[in-house]
Motif scaffolding. Structure first.
Motif, mmCIF file in Angstrom:
data_model
loop_
_atom_site.group_PDB
_atom_site.id
_atom_site.type_symbol
_atom_site.label_atom_id
_atom_site.label_comp_id
_atom_site.label_asym_id
_atom_site.label_seq_id
_atom_site.Cartn_x
_atom_site.Cartn_y
_atom_site.Cartn_z
ATOM 1 N N VAL A 73 -7.930 -19.832 12.157
ATOM 2 C CA VAL A 73 -8.881 -20.807 11.596
ATOM 3 C C VAL A 73 -8.306 -22.212 11.648
ATOM 4 O O VAL A 73 -8.990 -23.169 12.030
ATOM 5 C CB VAL A 73 -9.242 -20.418 10.145
ATOM 6 C CG1 VAL A 73 -10.012 -21.550 9.462
ATOM 7 C CG2 VAL A 73 -10.072 -19.144 10.132
ATOM 8 N N ALA A 74 -7.043 -22.362 11.268
ATOM 9 C CA ALA A 74 -6.420 -23.691 11.274
ATOM 10 C C ALA A 74 -6.353 -24.257 12.690
ATOM 11 O O ALA A 74 -6.633 -25.440 12.909
ATOM 12 C CB ALA A 74 -5.020 -23.614 10.667
ATOM 13 N N VAL A 240 -0.472 -29.625 -6.034
ATOM 14 C CA VAL A 240 0.851 -30.252 -5.881
ATOM 15 C C VAL A 240 1.735 -29.410 -4.970
ATOM 16 O O VAL A 240 2.398 -29.930 -4.062
ATOM 17 C CB VAL A 240 1.512 -30.448 -7.263
ATOM 18 C CG1 VAL A 240 2.965 -30.891 -7.092
ATOM 19 C CG2 VAL A 240 0.739 -31.482 -8.082
ATOM 20 N N ILE A 241 1.753 -28.094 -5.188
ATOM 21 C CA ILE A 241 2.557 -27.207 -4.337
ATOM 22 C C ILE A 241 2.090 -27.308 -2.892
ATOM 23 O O ILE A 241 2.902 -27.390 -1.961
ATOM 24 C CB ILE A 241 2.471 -25.757 -4.840
ATOM 25 C CG1 ILE A 241 3.157 -25.614 -6.195
ATOM 26 C CG2 ILE A 241 3.110 -24.803 -3.823
ATOM 27 C CD1 ILE A 241 3.017 -24.241 -6.818
ATOM 28 N N GLY A 242 0.771 -27.307 -2.689
ATOM 29 C CA GLY A 242 0.232 -27.421 -1.331
ATOM 30 C C GLY A 242 0.611 -28.738 -0.675
ATOM 31 O O GLY A 242 0.947 -28.771 0.518
ATOM 32 N N ALA A 286 0.911 -26.327 8.655
ATOM 33 C CA ALA A 286 0.805 -26.546 7.215
ATOM 34 C C ALA A 286 -0.420 -25.847 6.636
ATOM 35 O O ALA A 286 -0.343 -25.193 5.584
ATOM 36 C CB ALA A 286 0.750 -28.046 6.920
ATOM 37 N N SER A 287 -1.548 -25.948 7.324
ATOM 38 C CA SER A 287 -2.778 -25.316 6.830
ATOM 39 C C SER A 287 -2.675 -23.797 6.822
ATOM 40 O O SER A 287 -3.268 -23.134 5.968
ATOM 41 C CB SER A 287 -3.969 -25.745 7.692
ATOM 42 O OG SER A 287 -4.179 -27.140 7.631
ATOM 43 N N LEU A 291 -3.683 -23.192 2.927
ATOM 44 C CA LEU A 291 -5.058 -22.753 2.698
ATOM 45 C C LEU A 291 -5.130 -21.354 2.080
ATOM 46 O O LEU A 291 -5.827 -21.157 1.067
ATOM 47 C CB LEU A 291 -5.864 -22.825 3.989
ATOM 48 C CG LEU A 291 -6.199 -24.224 4.506
ATOM 49 C CD1 LEU A 291 -7.000 -24.139 5.801
ATOM 50 C CD2 LEU A 291 -6.974 -25.021 3.462
ATOM 51 N N PRO A 292 -4.448 -20.350 2.637
ATOM 52 C CA PRO A 292 -4.511 -19.031 2.001
ATOM 53 C C PRO A 292 -3.850 -18.999 0.630
ATOM 54 O O PRO A 292 -4.299 -18.271 -0.258
ATOM 55 C CB PRO A 292 -3.798 -18.109 2.990
ATOM 56 C CG PRO A 292 -2.988 -18.995 3.852
ATOM 57 C CD PRO A 292 -3.707 -20.296 3.914
#
Length: 325
Positions: A73-74, A240-242, A286-287, A291-292
């Motif tokens: 998806v990313a 923040v973690i993301g 990164a995504s 994202l998950p």
């Protein structure tokens, strides 16, 4: 998942959970009863750390399913987004390098108008695949986490079959929630943030309970009611973690992009094809992680709220004891 008593809404009489005893809403005292943990979380009200750990454990338990789907998806959304912006790249570059002193007022106004239209068009075209990809991934991962809570194996085909009927309703709910939050942010940041938290649990409610869009909004509102600040804290921690993970992963690619242009101070250098390609690769990686992770945290937050407010852990324990679905 609709057959699982634990996921049904209390408004659904056939699957209505038993009434919890008085005082149940508080977490059990230490040592009162051993936790039942058939899957990635113990089936009792969760601490914030357990929600985060549960999201990570889900990704580790189903790496091919979750990371694989997220990577596809990313990659698709980022590459399509990049291709959508390329036709507008010259106008955007012109906006970044415009010299007001070298143009008349009419020329400056025309240049700004053309560049801004191109920037807006490229942004909208790149956001569309991102929207569809995010909606698919969040709903798909919601199904996987639903199985992970009970420690059940799940395949891509099985998860897709369960999620497929919910795809269009989820897309509509996401658009509606985005519109409401955007309106709130336009008038003032506070209403926008309030609505973002209030409707944060729409996706898991809609997918796991298989309810309508309006009902999902009502379910999210009722579950968040009385726990807005705690829900906000968990969501903010997730953001923040993301952001930290995205920064750590994207930084090397940004440095490589800058190095490819000789660390030029020219704003147009950052819009070169090579620099944009490197940024896209960094965004894909990164995504694939963030994202998950965010989607899984949201689902486990929903599970926690239902265990605290509705005693859903009773039904989940019963489902786990009977082998789940």
């Amino acid at each position: 998942m609709s057959e699982t008593p634990g996921w049904s809404s209390p408004d659904q009489p056939p699957n209505q959970p038993q009434q919890p005893p008085p005082g149940y809403h508080a977490p059990p005292p230490p040592g009162a009863q051993p936790s039942i943990k058939p899957g990635v979380i113990p089936l009792r009200p969760l601490a914030v750390g357990e929600i985060v750990d549960g999201a990570i454990a889900t990704m580790r338990r189903y790496p091919k399913l979750i990371i694989g789907a997220a990577a596809v998806v990313a990659a698709l959304t980022q590459i399509i987004g990049l291709l959508a912006q390329l036709p507008f790249l010259d106008d955007v570059t012109a906006l970044a390098t415009i010299d007001p002193n070298a143009l008349t007022e009419e020329q400056l106004a025309e240049q700004l108008q053309n560049s801004l239209v191109s920037l807006l068009g490229g942004t909208l075209l790149s956001l569309l695949p991102l929207l569809f990809g995010t909606v698919f991934l969040s709903g798909f991962i919601t199904v996987v986490v639903g199985h992970a809570v009970l420690g059940e194996p799940v395949t891509f085909a099985q998860a897709w079959d369960e999620f497929k009927p919910r795809l269009l309703p989820l897309l509509g709910a996401t658009l509606l929630a985005g519109l409401l939050i955007t309106v709130g942010l336009v008038f003032c940041a506070v209403p926008g943030v309030y609505l973002w938290v209030l409707f944060a649990l729409v996706t898991p409610a809609l997918v796991l309970e298989r309810c309508g869009v309006g009902t999902a909004f009502g379910r999210s509102k009722n579950l968040v009611k009385g726990a807005w600040w705690r829900t906000f804290g968990v969501l903010l921690l997730t953001v923040v973690i993301g952001m930290v993970i995205s920064w750590i992963i994207s930084l090397p690619f940004q440095l490589l992009g800058a190095a490819s242009t000789g660390f030029s101070a020219d704003p147009a250098a950052a819009l070169s094809i090579g620099s944009l390609l490197l940024s896209t690769v960094g965004a894909i990686i990164a995504s694939t992680i963030t994202l998950p992770f965010s989607a899984a945290v949201t689902v486990l937050l929903y599970v926690d709220r239902r265990m605290r407010a509705e005693g859903m852990d009773i039904e989940l324990q019963r489902a786990a004891g009977h082998g789940g679905r």
